[in-house]
Design a protein around this motif. Structure first.
Motif, PDB file in Angstrom:
ATOM      1  N   LEU A   7       0.630  -1.011  -0.057  1.00  0.00           N
ATOM      2  CA  LEU A   7      -0.282   0.075  -0.437  1.00  0.00           C
ATOM      3  C   LEU A   7       0.683   1.513  -0.207  1.00  0.00           C
ATOM      4  O   LEU A   7       0.867   2.167  -0.722  1.00  0.00           O
ATOM      5  N   ASN A   8       1.776   1.487   0.776  1.00  0.00           N
ATOM      6  CA  ASN A   8       2.751   2.629   1.119  1.00  0.00           C
ATOM      7  C   ASN A   8       3.614   2.603  -0.746  1.00  0.00           C
ATOM      8  O   ASN A   8       3.504   3.865  -0.893  1.00  0.00           O
ATOM      9  N   GLU A   9       4.312   1.397  -1.511  1.00  0.00           N
ATOM     10  CA  GLU A   9       4.481   1.815  -2.396  1.00  0.00           C
ATOM     11  C   GLU A   9       2.748   2.592  -3.322  1.00  0.00           C
ATOM     12  O   GLU A   9       3.128   2.709  -4.291  1.00  0.00           O
ATOM     13  N   ARG A  10       2.157   1.945  -3.714  1.00  0.00           N
ATOM     14  CA  ARG A  10       0.203   2.408  -3.988  1.00  0.00           C
ATOM     15  C   ARG A  10       0.704   3.465  -3.989  1.00  0.00           C
ATOM     16  O   ARG A  10       0.232   4.509  -4.816  1.00  0.00           O
ATOM     17  N   ILE A  11       0.674   3.979  -2.469  1.00  0.00           N
ATOM     18  CA  ILE A  11       0.422   5.459  -2.558  1.00  0.00           C
ATOM     19  C   ILE A  11       1.613   6.519  -3.067  1.00  0.00           C
ATOM     20  O   ILE A  11       1.500   7.586  -3.992  1.00  0.00           O
ATOM     21  N   ALA A  12       3.119   5.493  -2.825  1.00  0.00           N
ATOM     22  CA  ALA A  12       3.736   7.089  -3.267  1.00  0.00           C
ATOM     23  C   ALA A  12       3.462   6.907  -4.892  1.00  0.00           C
ATOM     24  O   ALA A  12       4.080   8.070  -5.410  1.00  0.00           O
ATOM     25  N   ARG A  13       3.386   5.566  -5.807  1.00  0.00           N
ATOM     26  CA  ARG A  13       2.982   6.146  -6.788  1.00  0.00           C
ATOM     27  C   ARG A  13       1.982   7.592  -8.034  1.00  0.00           C
ATOM     28  O   ARG A  13       2.155   8.207  -8.276  1.00  0.00           O
ATOM     29  N   HIS A  14       0.742   7.104  -6.531  1.00  0.00           N
ATOM     30  CA  HIS A  14      -0.057   7.707  -6.599  1.00  0.00           C
ATOM     31  C   HIS A  14       0.493   9.470  -6.442  1.00  0.00           C
ATOM     32  O   HIS A  14       0.036  10.342  -7.573  1.00  0.00           O
ATOM     33  N   VAL A  15       0.249   9.716  -5.533  1.00  0.00           N
ATOM     34  CA  VAL A  15       1.652  10.662  -5.018  1.00  0.00           C
ATOM     35  C   VAL A  15       2.730  11.604  -6.421  1.00  0.00           C
ATOM     36  O   VAL A  15       1.691  12.843  -6.619  1.00  0.00           O
ATOM     37  N   ARG A  16       3.508  10.395  -6.802  1.00  0.00           N
ATOM     38  CA  ARG A  16       4.483  11.123  -7.387  1.00  0.00           C
ATOM     39  C   ARG A  16       3.483  11.487  -8.872  1.00  0.00           C
ATOM     40  O   ARG A  16       3.718  12.504  -9.557  1.00  0.00           O
ATOM     41  N   GLU A  17       2.418  10.378  -9.130  1.00  0.00           N
ATOM     42  CA  GLU A  17       2.187  11.139 -10.347  1.00  0.00           C
ATOM     43  C   GLU A  17       0.933  12.036 -10.086  1.00  0.00           C
ATOM     44  O   GLU A  17       0.981  13.200 -11.369  1.00  0.00           O
ATOM     45  N   LEU A  18       0.746  12.739  -9.070  1.00  0.00           N
ATOM     46  CA  LEU A  18      -0.397  13.659  -8.935  1.00  0.00           C
ATOM     47  C   LEU A  18       0.334  14.641  -8.696  1.00  0.00           C
ATOM     48  O   LEU A  18       0.157  16.122  -9.785  1.00  0.00           O
ATOM     49  N   ARG A  19       1.273  14.740  -7.855  1.00  0.00           N
ATOM     50  CA  ARG A  19       2.429  15.666  -9.006  1.00  0.00           C
ATOM     51  C   ARG A  19       3.208  16.179  -9.862  1.00  0.00           C
ATOM     52  O   ARG A  19       2.672  17.051 -10.020  1.00  0.00           O
ATOM     53  N   ALA A  21       1.374  15.726 -12.445  1.00  0.00           N
ATOM     54  CA  ALA A  21       0.241  15.718 -13.424  1.00  0.00           C
ATOM     55  C   ALA A  21      -0.242  17.256 -12.761  1.00  0.00           C
ATOM     56  O   ALA A  21      -0.231  17.904 -14.376  1.00  0.00           O
ATOM     57  N   LYS A  22       0.127  17.548 -11.874  1.00  0.00           N
ATOM     58  CA  LYS A  22      -0.210  18.807 -11.290  1.00  0.00           C
ATOM     59  C   LYS A  22       0.866  20.572 -11.635  1.00  0.00           C
ATOM     60  O   LYS A  22       1.147  21.019 -11.723  1.00  0.00           O
ATOM     61  N   GLY A  23       2.172  19.441 -11.858  1.00  0.00           N
ATOM     62  CA  GLY A  23       4.085  20.432 -12.222  1.00  0.00           C
ATOM     63  C   GLY A  23       3.887  20.711 -10.942  1.00  0.00           C
ATOM     64  O   GLY A  23       4.414  21.867 -11.203  1.00  0.00           O
ATOM     65  N   ILE A  24       4.113  19.882 -10.158  1.00  0.00           N
ATOM     66  CA  ILE A  24       4.086  21.671  -8.944  1.00  0.00           C
ATOM     67  C   ILE A  24       5.359  20.336  -8.316  1.00  0.00           C
ATOM     68  O   ILE A  24       5.432  19.504  -8.642  1.00  0.00           O
ATOM     69  N   SER A  25       6.339  21.445  -7.619  1.00  0.00           N
ATOM     70  CA  SER A  25       7.737  20.954  -6.747  1.00  0.00           C
ATOM     71  C   SER A  25       7.025  19.449  -5.662  1.00  0.00           C
ATOM     72  O   SER A  25       6.265  20.015  -4.911  1.00  0.00           O
ATOM     73  N   LEU A  26       8.271  18.781  -5.652  1.00  0.00           N
ATOM     74  CA  LEU A  26       7.602  19.029  -3.409  1.00  0.00           C
ATOM     75  C   LEU A  26       8.150  19.957  -2.837  1.00  0.00           C
ATOM     76  O   LEU A  26       7.296  20.051  -1.348  1.00  0.00           O
ATOM     77  N   ASP A  27       9.257  21.430  -2.865  1.00  0.00           N
ATOM     78  CA  ASP A  27       8.334  22.855  -2.156  1.00  0.00           C
ATOM     79  C   ASP A  27       7.500  23.360  -2.212  1.00  0.00           C
ATOM     80  O   ASP A  27       6.197  23.574  -1.159  1.00  0.00           O
ATOM     81  N   ALA A  28       6.694  23.079  -3.464  1.00  0.00           N
ATOM     82  CA  ALA A  28       5.402  24.006  -3.249  1.00  0.00           C
ATOM     83  C   ALA A  28       4.211  22.571  -2.665  1.00  0.00           C
ATOM     84  O   ALA A  28       3.178  23.403  -1.977  1.00  0.00           O
ATOM     85  N   LEU A  29       4.601  21.198  -3.137  1.00  0.00           N
ATOM     86  CA  LEU A  29       3.286  20.712  -2.248  1.00  0.00           C
ATOM     87  C   LEU A  29       3.144  20.761  -1.574  1.00  0.00           C
ATOM     88  O   LEU A  29       2.128  21.278  -0.246  1.00  0.00           O
ATOM     89  N   SER A  30       4.386  20.756  -0.200  1.00  0.00           N
ATOM     90  CA  SER A  30       4.838  20.688   0.892  1.00  0.00           C
ATOM     91  C   SER A  30       4.544  21.897   1.924  1.00  0.00           C
ATOM     92  O   SER A  30       3.720  21.949   2.371  1.00  0.00           O
TER      93      SER A  30
END
Length: 191
Positions: A7-19, A21-30
């Motif tokens: 499930l952590n792998e699923r979550i990781a994949r979704h977060v990476r893909e969503l971020r 797709a939205k074109g935002i950096s880790l800093d911006a998401l934070s």
């Protein structure tokens, strides 16, 4: 219960893909969701099992329902979710378990989640208004729960159903000596 690592792998994949797709950096998401950049990085690499509170903030920041973070890959989409295949996740902080009942990846504005909440456990979700808007219905199946929505507290017993929008902080507390079990029906409005 299934292993949280998949499930952590699923979550990781979704977060990476969503971020992405939205074109935002880790800093911006934070900044957007109030979760540290280092925690987001650990989540995206599946190196941590985030708490329910962190996942809720992350989902709100990404503009998706929390339950969608547990979806199976798109190539595994089926219109039926067999109980044995439903994703079960356990919050490492409170110990509550959530089972995604809605078939994974199906394009629907409504999600159903079954929750088993340990005795005396408590979780507080700090996120406020969401875009798009989400309506949450909590249907108690067994036990009791105190649900605080804003400044108001509702004590729910078996058979009770509470409908509230996810537009302000809310918390869940099981005041009893037995586990509580309830269904959460989440409906995204105007997505």
């Amino acid at each position: 219960m299934k292993d949280n690592s998949s499930l952590n792998e699923r979550i990781a994949r979704h977060v990476r893909e969503l971020r992405a797709a939205k074109g935002i950096s880790l800093d911006a998401l934070s900044t957007q969701c109030g979760v540290s950049r280092s925690m987001l990085s650990l989540i995206e690499r599946a190196e941590t099992s985030p708490t329910a509170v962190v996942l809720d903030k992350l989902a709100a920041g990404l503009g998706v329902p929390l339950a969608s973070l547990f979806d199976a890959p798109p190539d595994a989409v089926e219109p039926v979710a067999r109980r044995a295949d439903q994703a079960i996740w356990q919050d490492p902080h409170s110990g509550y378990q959530r089972r995604n009942v809605t078939p994974s990846g199906v394009d629907t504005p409504t999600r159903i989640v079954e929750v088993v909440f340990p005795p005396q456990a408590r979780v507080t979700y700090e996120a406020g208004a969401r875009s798009p808007q989400v309506l949450q219905q909590i249907w108690m199946l067994e036990g009791q729960m105190d649900v605080t929505y804003g400044a108001r507290m509702y004590r729910l017993g078996a058979g009770d159903c509470l409908a509230i929008p996810l537009d302000q902080p809310n918390s869940f507390h099981n005041p009893g000596d037995l586990a509580a079990r309830y269904a959460v029906v989440l409906t995204t409005i105007g997505s």
